[in-house]
Design an enzyme around this catalytic site. Sequence first.
Site, PDB file in Angstrom:
ATOM      1  N   TRP A   1       0.827  -1.216   0.000  1.00  6.07           N
ATOM      2  CA  TRP A   1       0.000   0.000   0.000  1.00  6.07           C
ATOM      3  C   TRP A   1       0.851   1.252   0.000  1.00  6.07           C
ATOM      4  CZ3 TRP A   1      -4.340  -1.151  -1.898  1.00  6.07           C
ATOM      5  CH2 TRP A   1      -4.991  -2.339  -1.566  1.00  6.07           C
TER       6      TRP A   1
ATOM      7  N   LYS B   1     -12.335  -2.148   6.868  1.00  2.00           N
ATOM      8  CA  LYS B   1     -11.630  -3.050   7.776  1.00  2.00           C
ATOM      9  C   LYS B   1     -12.138  -2.897   9.216  1.00  2.00           C
ATOM     10  CE  LYS B   1      -8.521  -3.403   4.202  1.00  2.00           C
ATOM     11  NZ  LYS B   1      -7.797  -2.544   3.272  1.00  2.00           N
TER      12      LYS B   1
ATOM     13  N   ASP C   1      -1.868   6.594   6.287  1.00  2.00           N
ATOM     14  CA  ASP C   1      -2.899   5.674   5.819  1.00  2.00           C
ATOM     15  C   ASP C   1      -3.117   4.696   6.977  1.00  2.00           C
ATOM     16  OD1 ASP C   1      -4.440   3.678   4.710  1.00  2.00           O
ATOM     17  OD2 ASP C   1      -3.038   3.168   3.096  1.00  2.00           O
TER      18      ASP C   1
END
Length: 361
Positions: free
Chosen positions: A103, A197, A173
Site C-alpha cells: 500500500w 476493515k 494511511d
Amino acid sequence: MANRVFNFNPGPSTLPLEVLEKVQGELVDYRGTGMSIMESSHRSKEFDEINETTMALVRELFGLSADYHVLFLTGGASSQFFMLPMNLLNEGDTVAYVDTGTWSSKAIKEAKLFGNVHLAGSSKEQEYKFIPKMSDIQFPTNARYLHITTNNTIKGTQYHKIPDTGKVPLVADMSSDIASRTFEYSKFTMFYAGAQKNLGPSGVTLVCMRDEMLQQCKDTIPTMLMYKTHAEKKSLYNTPPAFGIYIIKLVLEWIKGNGGLEGMDKLNSAKKNHIYGMIDKYPDYFRGTVEKDSRSWMNITLRLPSEDLEKKFIAEAKEAGFVGLKGHRSVGGVRVSLYNALPLAGAEKLAGFMEEFKKKN
Ligand SMILES: *Cc1c(COP(=O)(O)O)cnc(C)c1O
C-alpha cells in the site's frame, strides 16, 4: 440465532453482530419515517443527524480538537493516494514517504505524479519484514509532509511508535488499524482509512485533516477532488455514501459501548496473544514472516512447513468455521486478520485449532 462463522477476512471484513442486527431492525422503517435510510434524502433531518453524530463520534473517540475536519469521501483509501498530493503539492515541492509494503508503494507511485518523492525509509530490500527504526527514518525539513502506513495489511507489520517529525506534518494511511488501539491521533495532521476493515462497509473513506493543512490545499483542481469542497459542505457537496456513514455511526457507537479505544486495545491485545502464542510455541511449524518488534496486531502472517500443509490448514479451518485465512495472493501462506469486530473467542478457538492441526499433521 444467525449461523455466523468466525470471519477472518482481510477486508471487507467482519462487522459486530449487534451492528448488523440494529441495521436489520431499522432497515425498512428508519425511526418511524416509513422508509430505509437508504431511501432518504441526504438533506433530510434524519440523515443530517447521522452525519453530525458520526463526525462527533470520530472526534470524541480519536480525541481530536475542533480544528480537525472530518470527511466521509468515496473512491477508497486508494483515491487518497493521489488526492492528498494533488491538493497540496506545487511545482518543485517535495514530500517524504516510508515504504513498508504494497500500500505504501502504491501511495508513493501516485505522489510521484505531483512532485518530488523523498524515500524517508524502506524495508523493501528485506521483503518488508519490519518497520524501519525511527532513527533510520530521514527526511528533508522542507518536506510538505511525511507519509506512513501505520499497519501493513498484506505484509503483517505495524508501527508501534509514531515517528517524531518535528515541524513536518505527519500523514498516515490507517486503513487497517484505525480505531484498533490507543494512539495519539492528534500527532497526525491528516489521516485516512477505507472503512471496510475496522469502521464499516466498503464505499466510504474517513479523512481527518487539520484546518491548517486544509487551508494550504488548492482551489485549482476539479471540484470533487478538492478537500475544501467536502470540508465546507460537511461531506454533503454531492450525495455522500449515506448508508455507509450510517453504519460507521453504529460501529463507532459499538466501540464506545465496549470501552472505546482502550477497550479495543485490550481486546485486540488479547486476540493477537492467542495467535502469536502459537507461533512462538511452535516456531518451526507456524513460521511468522515478520520481525517480532514489528508484528501487526491486526494481520498476522505466517507460513507452514509446506504449501500443501497451508492449503490443508486453510481448507480444514474453513470446515471448522474459521473463514478467510488465505494469505494475500502476492505473498501466499496464511493470514489471520483480527479486526475489532472479530470476537475474542474467535482468536482463542483458532489458536486451539492450530495446536490440534499441528499435532495431527
Ligand atoms: C485495504 C487498504 C487500502 C485500500 O483500500 P481501498 O479502500 O480498497 O482503496 C489502502 N491501504 C491500506 C493500508 C489498506 O489496508
